[in-house]
Design a protein around this motif. Structure first.
Motif, PDB file in Angstrom:
ATOM      1  N   THR A 155      31.055  85.378  38.552  1.00 55.50           N
ATOM      2  CA  THR A 155      31.625  84.511  39.591  1.00 55.50           C
ATOM      3  C   THR A 155      31.736  83.091  39.057  1.00 55.50           C
ATOM      4  O   THR A 155      30.780  82.538  38.509  1.00 55.50           O
ATOM      5  CB  THR A 155      30.741  84.511  40.851  1.00 55.50           C
ATOM      6  N   GLY A 156      32.900  82.488  39.197  1.00 55.61           N
ATOM      7  CA  GLY A 156      33.091  81.117  38.748  1.00 55.61           C
ATOM      8  C   GLY A 156      32.152  80.170  39.469  1.00 55.61           C
ATOM      9  O   GLY A 156      31.779  80.399  40.625  1.00 55.61           O
ATOM     10  N   LEU A 157      31.778  79.087  38.796  1.00 57.63           N
ATOM     11  CA  LEU A 157      30.803  78.166  39.372  1.00 57.63           C
ATOM     12  C   LEU A 157      31.331  77.524  40.655  1.00 57.63           C
ATOM     13  O   LEU A 157      30.588  77.371  41.625  1.00 57.63           O
ATOM     14  CB  LEU A 157      30.428  77.080  38.350  1.00 57.63           C
ATOM     15  N   SER A 158      32.594  77.144  40.674  1.00 57.77           N
ATOM     16  CA  SER A 158      33.132  76.518  41.888  1.00 57.77           C
ATOM     17  C   SER A 158      33.104  77.502  43.059  1.00 57.77           C
ATOM     18  O   SER A 158      32.788  77.122  44.198  1.00 57.77           O
ATOM     19  CB  SER A 158      34.554  76.011  41.655  1.00 57.77           C
ATOM     20  N   LEU A 201      37.278  69.765  44.727  1.00 55.62           N
ATOM     21  CA  LEU A 201      36.413  69.603  43.557  1.00 55.62           C
ATOM     22  C   LEU A 201      36.451  70.803  42.621  1.00 55.62           C
ATOM     23  O   LEU A 201      35.933  70.722  41.502  1.00 55.62           O
ATOM     24  CB  LEU A 201      34.967  69.376  44.010  1.00 55.62           C
ATOM     25  N   ALA A 202      37.028  71.906  43.066  1.00 59.50           N
ATOM     26  CA  ALA A 202      37.007  73.145  42.281  1.00 59.50           C
ATOM     27  C   ALA A 202      37.574  72.967  40.873  1.00 59.50           C
ATOM     28  O   ALA A 202      36.963  73.434  39.893  1.00 59.50           O
ATOM     29  CB  ALA A 202      37.738  74.256  43.026  1.00 59.50           C
ATOM     30  N   PRO A 203      38.720  72.313  40.688  1.00 55.58           N
ATOM     31  CA  PRO A 203      39.251  72.160  39.322  1.00 55.58           C
ATOM     32  C   PRO A 203      38.295  71.417  38.395  1.00 55.58           C
ATOM     33  O   PRO A 203      38.145  71.790  37.222  1.00 55.58           O
ATOM     34  CB  PRO A 203      40.549  71.365  39.535  1.00 55.58           C
ATOM     35  N   ALA A 204      37.630  70.382  38.913  1.00 61.60           N
ATOM     36  CA  ALA A 204      36.697  69.616  38.084  1.00 61.60           C
ATOM     37  C   ALA A 204      35.478  70.457  37.705  1.00 61.60           C
ATOM     38  O   ALA A 204      35.006  70.413  36.563  1.00 61.60           O
ATOM     39  CB  ALA A 204      36.257  68.352  38.816  1.00 61.60           C
ATOM     40  N   ILE A 205      34.974  71.226  38.673  1.00 59.15           N
ATOM     41  CA  ILE A 205      33.804  72.068  38.395  1.00 59.15           C
ATOM     42  C   ILE A 205      34.155  73.136  37.366  1.00 59.15           C
ATOM     43  O   ILE A 205      33.412  73.362  36.396  1.00 59.15           O
ATOM     44  CB  ILE A 205      33.287  72.714  39.685  1.00 59.15           C
ATOM     45  N   ARG A 239      25.492  65.823  36.855  1.00 62.24           N
ATOM     46  CA  ARG A 239      25.015  64.938  37.909  1.00 62.24           C
ATOM     47  C   ARG A 239      26.164  64.382  38.746  1.00 62.24           C
ATOM     48  O   ARG A 239      26.063  64.272  39.978  1.00 62.24           O
ATOM     49  CB  ARG A 239      24.188  63.788  37.319  1.00 62.24           C
ATOM     50  N   VAL A 240      27.266  64.041  38.075  1.00 60.34           N
ATOM     51  CA  VAL A 240      28.434  63.542  38.807  1.00 60.34           C
ATOM     52  C   VAL A 240      28.984  64.624  39.744  1.00 60.34           C
ATOM     53  O   VAL A 240      29.338  64.354  40.899  1.00 60.34           O
ATOM     54  CB  VAL A 240      29.530  63.064  37.834  1.00 60.34           C
ATOM     55  N   LEU A 241      29.049  65.856  39.250  1.00 62.95           N
ATOM     56  CA  LEU A 241      29.548  66.953  40.083  1.00 62.95           C
ATOM     57  C   LEU A 241      28.622  67.213  41.264  1.00 62.95           C
ATOM     58  O   LEU A 241      29.078  67.444  42.387  1.00 62.95           O
ATOM     59  CB  LEU A 241      29.702  68.223  39.251  1.00 62.95           C
ATOM     60  N   ALA A 242      27.306  67.172  41.016  1.00 65.79           N
ATOM     61  CA  ALA A 242      26.346  67.383  42.102  1.00 65.79           C
ATOM     62  C   ALA A 242      26.497  66.299  43.170  1.00 65.79           C
ATOM     63  O   ALA A 242      26.487  66.589  44.374  1.00 65.79           O
ATOM     64  CB  ALA A 242      24.924  67.395  41.559  1.00 65.79           C
ATOM     65  N   ALA A 243      26.648  65.051  42.732  1.00 62.66           N
ATOM     66  CA  ALA A 243      26.837  63.956  43.683  1.00 62.66           C
ATOM     67  C   ALA A 243      28.150  64.115  44.445  1.00 62.66           C
ATOM     68  O   ALA A 243      28.231  63.828  45.647  1.00 62.66           O
ATOM     69  CB  ALA A 243      26.810  62.617  42.938  1.00 62.66           C
ATOM     70  N   SER A 244      29.178  64.593  43.750  1.00 64.67           N
ATOM     71  CA  SER A 244      30.487  64.778  44.385  1.00 64.67           C
ATOM     72  C   SER A 244      30.445  65.877  45.431  1.00 64.67           C
ATOM     73  O   SER A 244      31.053  65.761  46.509  1.00 64.67           O
ATOM     74  CB  SER A 244      31.546  65.101  43.323  1.00 64.67           C
ATOM     75  N   VAL A 245      29.731  66.959  45.122  1.00 64.16           N
ATOM     76  CA  VAL A 245      29.588  68.041  46.098  1.00 64.16           C
ATOM     77  C   VAL A 245      28.862  67.531  47.338  1.00 64.16           C
ATOM     78  O   VAL A 245      29.258  67.805  48.473  1.00 64.16           O
ATOM     79  CB  VAL A 245      28.835  69.236  45.474  1.00 64.16           C
ATOM     80  N   GLY A 246      27.791  66.769  47.124  1.00 64.12           N
ATOM     81  CA  GLY A 246      27.061  66.203  48.250  1.00 64.12           C
ATOM     82  C   GLY A 246      27.941  65.298  49.098  1.00 64.12           C
ATOM     83  O   GLY A 246      27.906  65.349  50.328  1.00 64.12           O
ATOM     84  N   ALA A 301      31.730  73.656  28.856  1.00 71.41           N
ATOM     85  CA  ALA A 301      30.326  73.849  28.534  1.00 71.41           C
ATOM     86  C   ALA A 301      30.046  75.142  27.799  1.00 71.41           C
ATOM     87  O   ALA A 301      28.944  75.355  27.289  1.00 71.41           O
ATOM     88  CB  ALA A 301      29.482  73.816  29.822  1.00 71.41           C
ATOM     89  N   ARG A 302      31.015  76.058  27.735  1.00 68.08           N
ATOM     90  CA  ARG A 302      30.770  77.343  27.093  1.00 68.08           C
ATOM     91  C   ARG A 302      30.577  77.194  25.591  1.00 68.08           C
ATOM     92  O   ARG A 302      31.279  76.423  24.936  1.00 68.08           O
ATOM     93  CB  ARG A 302      31.941  78.275  27.344  1.00 68.08           C
ATOM     94  N   PRO A 303      29.633  77.911  25.019  1.00 66.44           N
ATOM     95  CA  PRO A 303      29.471  77.900  23.583  1.00 66.44           C
ATOM     96  C   PRO A 303      30.743  78.390  22.889  1.00 66.44           C
ATOM     97  O   PRO A 303      31.476  79.213  23.441  1.00 66.44           O
ATOM     98  CB  PRO A 303      28.307  78.888  23.344  1.00 66.44           C
ATOM     99  N   PRO A 304      31.043  77.886  21.684  1.00 65.32           N
ATOM    100  CA  PRO A 304      32.276  78.265  20.982  1.00 65.32           C
ATOM    101  C   PRO A 304      32.479  79.754  20.841  1.00 65.32           C
ATOM    102  O   PRO A 304      33.588  80.262  20.960  1.00 65.32           O
ATOM    103  CB  PRO A 304      32.116  77.574  19.611  1.00 65.32           C
ATOM    104  N   ASN A 305      31.407  80.519  20.598  1.00 63.07           N
ATOM    105  CA  ASN A 305      31.563  81.954  20.371  1.00 63.07           C
ATOM    106  C   ASN A 305      31.819  82.743  21.645  1.00 63.07           C
ATOM    107  O   ASN A 305      31.998  83.960  21.606  1.00 63.07           O
ATOM    108  CB  ASN A 305      30.348  82.529  19.650  1.00 63.07           C
TER     109      ASN A 305
END
Length: 217
Positions: free
Chosen positions: A86-89, A200-204, A152-159, A211-215
Motif C-alpha cells: 500500500t502506498g504511503l499516501s 498532499l498525496a503527490p508530495a508523500i 518532518r515537513v510531511l508530518a507537519a503538513s498532514v497535521g 527514499a527507495r534504495p537503488p536496488n
C-alpha cells in the motif's frame, strides 16, 4: 536520581495525566461540560487542583485530550498496519479518515458534545492533529530511507491538513438540529479530510519514491 527513578516518575506523571483526562471526559458526558469544574475533575482523579494545573490549563483542554490521545495511537497503528504494497499516501489517508470518522455511538455522542460547545470546538481544532513527532516516526518506519527533514515537513503538513479540514467542517455549523437546540456541522467530515489530504498525496508519494534504495527500483 537513577534511570529507574526517572522512568517511574515519568510513568506516574503519565498515569496522572490519563486519570485527569479520563475523569474530565466522563464528567463532561455525565453532566455537560459547562457544569464541570476543574476542582471536580481533580477530585475525581484523586489529585489537587494545583496538580491539575500542572497538566492542563482548562477543563476543555483535558476533555479534548481524552478524545484525541487514544485516537492518535489508533491512527499510527493503522498506518503501520497497512500492507507493505500500500502506498504511503494511501496508508495515511485511510488511517486518518477511518479514525476521525468513527461511526460508533459513543464517538458520535462525544463529537456532538464538542460541536455544541464553542470553547470545546476551539480546543478541539487546536489539538485535533496527530503529533508531528509521532507521525514522523511512523513515516520513517514505513519509508526508512526518507530524508529526515522531508519526513518532518510531511508530518507537519498532514497535521495542518487535518486541522484545516476539521476547522472548515466545524465552521459549517447549521442551526438547531432538534428541539434540544443541538447544532451539528453540515456535510461529512470524511469529505473534508479526503480533500485536504489528497492535496498532499503527490508530495508523500514522491518522497517515498526518492527514499527507495537503488536496488529496489
Amino acid at each position: 536520581m537513577t534511570t529507574h527513578d526517572v522512568g517511574r516518575r515519568e510513568r506516574n506523571k503519565q498515569a496522572t495525566r490519563v486519570a485527569l483526562r479520563d475523569a474530565a471526559l466522563r464528567l463532561a458526558m455525565e453532566h455537560g461540560p459547562e457544569n464541570v469544574r476543574v476542582s471536580d475533575i481533580a477530585d475525581a482523579a484523586g489529585v489537587s487542583p494545583r496538580t491539575y494545573n500542572n497538566y492542563f490549563s482548562s477543563r476543555e483542554q483535558a476533555i479534548v485530550d481524552a478524545v484525541t490521545a487514544e485516537r492518535e495511537q489508533r491512527i499510527i497503528s493503522a498506518i503501520l498496519g497497512q500492507p507493505a504494497e500500500t502506498g504511503l499516501s494511501d496508508a495515511v489517508l485511510r488511517a486518518i479518515v477511518e479514525h476521525y470518522a468513527d461511526p460508533s455511538d459513543q464517538a458520535q455522542d462525544v463529537l456532538l458534545m464538542i460541536t455544541n460547545n464553542p470553547a470545546l470546538r476551539a480546543s478541539y481544532v487546536d489539538r485535533v492533529a496527530v503529533s508531528e513527532d509521532v507521525l514522523t516516526d511512523a513515516l520513517f518506519e514505513r519509508a526508512p530511507n526518507m530524508d529526515p527533514l522531508t519526513a518532518r515537513v510531511l508530518a507537519a503538513s498532514v497535521g495542518a491538513a487535518v486541522r484545516v479540514a476539521v476547522g472548515v467542517w466545524l465552521s459549517t455549523l447549521s442551526g438547531p438540529a432538534s428541539s434540544a437546540g443541538l447544532v451539528v456541522p453540515t456535510g461529512p467530515l470524511t469529505d473534508q479530510l479526503q480533500a485536504a489530504l489528497a492535496a498532499l498525496a503527490p508530495a508523500i508519494d514522491s518522497a517515498t519514491s526518492r527514499a527507495r534504495p537503488p536496488n529496489s527500483r
